[in-house]
Design a protein around this motif. Structure first.
Motif, PDB file in Angstrom:
ATOM      1  N   GLY A 121      17.026 -18.343   0.276  1.00  0.00           N
ATOM      2  CA  GLY A 121      16.473 -17.589  -0.531  1.00  0.00           C
ATOM      3  C   GLY A 121      15.057 -18.058  -1.106  1.00  0.00           C
ATOM      4  N   LYS A 122      14.960 -19.360  -0.867  1.00  0.00           N
ATOM      5  CA  LYS A 122      13.943 -20.075  -1.794  1.00  0.00           C
ATOM      6  C   LYS A 122      12.767 -20.567  -0.572  1.00  0.00           C
ATOM      7  CE  LYS A 122      14.658 -22.739  -4.909  1.00  0.00           C
ATOM      8  NZ  LYS A 122      14.822 -23.900  -5.943  1.00  0.00           N
ATOM      9  N   SER A 123      11.452 -19.961  -0.590  1.00  0.00           N
ATOM     10  CA  SER A 123      10.215 -20.460   0.148  1.00  0.00           C
ATOM     11  C   SER A 123       9.461 -21.060  -0.779  1.00  0.00           C
ATOM     12  CB  SER A 123       9.969 -19.120   0.845  1.00  0.00           C
ATOM     13  OG  SER A 123      10.639 -18.707   1.963  1.00  0.00           O
ATOM     14  N   TYR A 181       7.892 -13.006  -5.642  1.00  0.00           N
ATOM     15  CA  TYR A 181       6.886 -13.657  -5.782  1.00  0.00           C
ATOM     16  C   TYR A 181       5.799 -13.088  -6.490  1.00  0.00           C
ATOM     17  CZ  TYR A 181       9.072 -15.923  -1.590  1.00  0.00           C
ATOM     18  OH  TYR A 181      10.077 -16.715  -0.909  1.00  0.00           O
ATOM     19  N   ARG A 182       4.683 -13.866  -7.049  1.00  0.00           N
ATOM     20  CA  ARG A 182       3.421 -13.570  -7.682  1.00  0.00           C
ATOM     21  C   ARG A 182       2.527 -14.309  -6.863  1.00  0.00           C
ATOM     22  NH1 ARG A 182       2.683 -14.734 -13.879  1.00  0.00           N
ATOM     23  NH2 ARG A 182       0.557 -14.571 -13.127  1.00  0.00           N
ATOM     24  N   GLN A 183       1.425 -13.576  -6.709  1.00  0.00           N
ATOM     25  CA  GLN A 183       0.293 -14.280  -6.065  1.00  0.00           C
ATOM     26  C   GLN A 183      -1.080 -14.145  -7.047  1.00  0.00           C
ATOM     27  OE1 GLN A 183      -1.296 -12.757  -2.421  1.00  0.00           O
ATOM     28  NE2 GLN A 183      -2.262 -14.809  -1.807  1.00  0.00           N
ATOM     29  N   ASP A 184      -1.214 -15.153  -7.768  1.00  0.00           N
ATOM     30  CA  ASP A 184      -2.698 -15.232  -8.460  1.00  0.00           C
ATOM     31  C   ASP A 184      -3.752 -15.470  -7.899  1.00  0.00           C
ATOM     32  OD1 ASP A 184      -0.732 -16.868 -11.077  1.00  0.00           O
ATOM     33  OD2 ASP A 184      -1.048 -14.850 -10.794  1.00  0.00           O
ATOM     34  N   LEU A 232       1.677 -18.122  -2.996  1.00  0.00           N
ATOM     35  CA  LEU A 232       2.618 -17.165  -3.532  1.00  0.00           C
ATOM     36  C   LEU A 232       3.584 -18.070  -4.298  1.00  0.00           C
ATOM     37  CD1 LEU A 232       1.732 -15.310  -1.425  1.00  0.00           C
ATOM     38  CD2 LEU A 232       3.915 -14.502  -1.217  1.00  0.00           C
ATOM     39  N   ARG A 233       4.108 -17.704  -5.393  1.00  0.00           N
ATOM     40  CA  ARG A 233       5.004 -18.617  -6.405  1.00  0.00           C
ATOM     41  C   ARG A 233       6.245 -17.859  -6.533  1.00  0.00           C
ATOM     42  NH1 ARG A 233       2.113 -21.031 -11.365  1.00  0.00           N
ATOM     43  NH2 ARG A 233       0.915 -18.623 -11.387  1.00  0.00           N
ATOM     44  N   LEU A 234       7.447 -18.260  -6.401  1.00  0.00           N
ATOM     45  CA  LEU A 234       8.836 -17.638  -6.474  1.00  0.00           C
ATOM     46  C   LEU A 234       9.069 -17.482  -7.944  1.00  0.00           C
ATOM     47  CD1 LEU A 234      11.080 -16.747  -4.866  1.00  0.00           C
ATOM     48  CD2 LEU A 234      12.101 -19.073  -5.137  1.00  0.00           C
ATOM     49  N   ILE A 235       9.362 -16.256  -8.242  1.00  0.00           N
ATOM     50  CA  ILE A 235       9.864 -15.838  -9.507  1.00  0.00           C
ATOM     51  C   ILE A 235      11.317 -15.838  -9.690  1.00  0.00           C
ATOM     52  CG2 ILE A 235       9.821 -14.188 -11.317  1.00  0.00           C
ATOM     53  CD1 ILE A 235       7.292 -12.822  -9.709  1.00  0.00           C
ATOM     54  N   HIS A 236      11.993 -15.123  -8.913  1.00  0.00           N
ATOM     55  CA  HIS A 236      13.496 -15.091  -8.769  1.00  0.00           C
ATOM     56  C   HIS A 236      13.704 -14.659  -7.322  1.00  0.00           C
ATOM     57  CE1 HIS A 236      14.585 -15.341 -13.291  1.00  0.00           C
ATOM     58  NE2 HIS A 236      13.529 -14.458 -13.323  1.00  0.00           N
ATOM     59  N   TYR A 237      15.082 -15.031  -7.025  1.00  0.00           N
ATOM     60  CA  TYR A 237      15.496 -14.708  -5.689  1.00  0.00           C
ATOM     61  C   TYR A 237      17.130 -14.105  -5.957  1.00  0.00           C
ATOM     62  CZ  TYR A 237      17.434 -19.437  -5.429  1.00  0.00           C
ATOM     63  OH  TYR A 237      18.189 -20.577  -5.493  1.00  0.00           O
ATOM     64  N   GLY A 270      13.467 -19.137  -9.722  1.00  0.00           N
ATOM     65  CA  GLY A 270      12.629 -19.707  -8.825  1.00  0.00           C
ATOM     66  C   GLY A 270      11.779 -20.610  -9.603  1.00  0.00           C
ATOM     67  N   GLU A 271      10.342 -20.789  -9.272  1.00  0.00           N
ATOM     68  CA  GLU A 271       9.412 -21.591  -9.894  1.00  0.00           C
ATOM     69  C   GLU A 271       8.950 -21.181 -11.294  1.00  0.00           C
ATOM     70  OE1 GLU A 271       6.399 -22.173  -7.221  1.00  0.00           O
ATOM     71  OE2 GLU A 271       5.111 -23.722  -8.482  1.00  0.00           O
ATOM     72  N   VAL A 272       8.704 -19.857 -11.213  1.00  0.00           N
ATOM     73  CA  VAL A 272       8.086 -19.368 -12.536  1.00  0.00           C
ATOM     74  C   VAL A 272       8.921 -17.983 -12.971  1.00  0.00           C
ATOM     75  CG1 VAL A 272       5.623 -19.931 -12.025  1.00  0.00           C
ATOM     76  CG2 VAL A 272       6.480 -18.120 -10.865  1.00  0.00           C
TER      77      VAL A 272
END
Lengths: 115, 114
Positions: A101-103, B35-38, B43-48, B58-60
């Motif tokens: 689930g994590k990319s 994901y969000r893309q600034d 792309l940065r992972l928000i939730h999964y 995720g990351e943010v």
């Protein structure tokens, strides 16, 4: 933790020539997949190619090939015979197979193909 | 087969407003991600989510909530919009196992917070 590094913010290539886009990665996952995506100016994410960490051969998809060097933790994308339509942003990404689930994505390389 | 759909395509919010970005997939994929893309970035992972009823950060993740009551849907809620959340949001889904490489992205939602 996973990390992708793309050190080339922008690249130029002459039409019909080959170009290599660099990608290095770091992960603690023993099994993982590496991906390349193309994002044209229209914004959609287009999957290009995949390499599994245990694949013996480098992946190829048409004009795209992935130069996978596991010991160096690199997964460079090679585009042969560049076309004007290849001008886009290219992202390297990875996903651990134990948590699919994590990319994690790199910051991308903008490729410009010159006529 | 519609793949991954996202609504809306564009949205403008005022600071402090809340909203939900919708995401749906019809491929019976167990994994879904936001994901969000600034601008000019990856792309940065928000939730999964790894399945219905199971989500993780995720990351943010700050400022966002998710839930997954069905396999098909994975909405992203902005609790109190801030200008820093101005971004393009992508939803994605993928299967696991031998077809883990197949990750499908939605067309994205362009969000502006004023």
């Amino acid at each position: 933790a996973q990390k992708i590094t793309q050190t080339q913010p922008g690249m130029f290539v002459q039409e019909k020539e080959a170009v290599t886009l660099d990608c290095t990665y770091d992960t603690s996952d023993p099994s993982y997949g590496l991906f390349w995506y193309k994002q044209p100016s229209s914004g959609e994410m287009i999957f290009l190619i995949y390499q599994g960490s245990y694949d013996q051969q480098n992946a190829t998809e048409g004009r795209y090939s992935l130069n996978f060097q596991k010991a160096r933790k690199s997964a460079n994308l090679v585009i042969s015979a560049s076309q004007l339509g290849d001008s886009a942003m290219y992202f390297c990404a990875m996903r651990g197979l134990t948590n699919a689930g994590k990319s994690t994505f790199g910051d991308g390389t903008t490729l410009t193909v010159k006529p | 087969n519609a793949g991954v759909t996202q609504t809306p395509k564009f949205q403008v919010l005022k600071t402090g407003q809340s909203m939900t970005l919708q995401c749906a997939q019809d491929m019976n994929h167990e994994y879904m991600s936001w994901y969000r893309q600034d601008p000019g970035m990856g792309l940065r992972l928000i939730h999964y989510s790894v399945g219905a009823g199971i989500t993780d950060q995720g990351e943010v993740p700050n400022g966002y909530n998710v839930s997954r009551s069905t396999t098909e849907d994975f909405p992203l809620r902005l609790l109190s919009a801030a200008p820093s959340q101005t971004s393009v949001y992508f939803c994605a889904s993928n299967s696991g196992g031998t077809r883990v490489y197949e990750q499908y992205f939605g067309p994205g939602t362009r969000l502006t917070v004023t």
